[in-house]
Design a protein around this motif. Sequence first.
Motif, PDB file in Angstrom:
ATOM      1  N   LEU A   1       0.830  -1.207   0.000  1.00  0.00           N
ATOM      2  CA  LEU A   1       0.000   0.000   0.000  1.00  0.00           C
ATOM      3  C   LEU A   1       0.866   1.261   0.000  1.00  0.00           C
ATOM      4  O   LEU A   1       0.562   2.235  -0.703  1.00  0.00           O
ATOM      5  CB  LEU A   1      -0.925   0.001   1.215  1.00  0.00           C
ATOM      6  CG  LEU A   1      -2.034  -1.057   1.232  1.00  0.00           C
ATOM      7  CD1 LEU A   1      -2.758  -1.060   2.571  1.00  0.00           C
ATOM      8  CD2 LEU A   1      -3.017  -0.821   0.090  1.00  0.00           C
ATOM      9  N   SER A   2       1.944   1.250   0.771  1.00  0.00           N
ATOM     10  CA  SER A   2       2.813   2.432   0.830  1.00  0.00           C
ATOM     11  C   SER A   2       3.562   2.624  -0.477  1.00  0.00           C
ATOM     12  O   SER A   2       3.776   3.764  -0.910  1.00  0.00           O
ATOM     13  CB  SER A   2       3.805   2.312   1.987  1.00  0.00           C
ATOM     14  OG  SER A   2       4.781   1.310   1.739  1.00  0.00           O
TER      15      SER A   2
ATOM     16  N   SER B   1       0.742   3.937  -3.070  1.00  0.00           N
ATOM     17  CA  SER B   1       0.256   5.277  -2.728  1.00  0.00           C
ATOM     18  C   SER B   1       1.395   6.286  -2.707  1.00  0.00           C
ATOM     19  O   SER B   1       1.237   7.433  -3.153  1.00  0.00           O
ATOM     20  CB  SER B   1      -0.459   5.248  -1.374  1.00  0.00           C
ATOM     21  OG  SER B   1       0.420   4.825  -0.346  1.00  0.00           O
TER      22      SER B   1
END
Length: 217
Positions: free
Chosen positions: A31-32, A35
């Motif tokens: 996710l990091s 994003s």
Amino acid sequence: MDVLQALVEYRAPLWDNGLTTLSEIILGFALSAVSGFLIALLIASSTVLNRILYPVVIVAQAVPKVALIPVILIWFGFGRASNAVIALLISVFPVIVNTLYGLQSVDQRLIDLGRAMSGGRFMIFRKIRLPAAMPSVFTGLKLGMSFATVGAVAGEIFAGSEGLGYLVSSAAGALNTPLAYAAIVVISAMGLILYYLMLWLERRLLPWAAGDRPSGM
């Protein structure tokens, strides 16, 4: 010696909780990575977005992540999702900063050459900006992987019901020091393996860039 015995004696709970922690790390890191790259791309694409978004990123980073844990628990409940979100919040900043640095530090002469050859904005990004930025992107990803490990374990220690961080906390509370240290050894080994996995991936994908640089830079 006691720690080695604990690694053997408690291998089943160490394995089961290790898989839980690993899943939280991978989810938070993924996710990091996505994003963080998209946010850096937005900031780099426009001066206006740079002035709006970059200060927000800096302010968000200044907020102590531990203070957000109660809010995260209210939103996501206890469990893997909350720990993955904590891992995301801790690991996304180095991805943003390093990706942004890579996108903004491309040699202007290369961009001018691409424009002179009638290259459009997307072509210049795909052929010039992105390849030139990839070493910095991987620097952010390696740091992000390490920070995701810290974030997932921290979430388990503060509010987890499973995972290696929870095992450390519960073992320490029961005065089972060998088990606590054994879990810490497994966490450290997992963090090293994940970091060097990212380093191996960088060297496979960017052999021209990774060979002459320190592994942590």
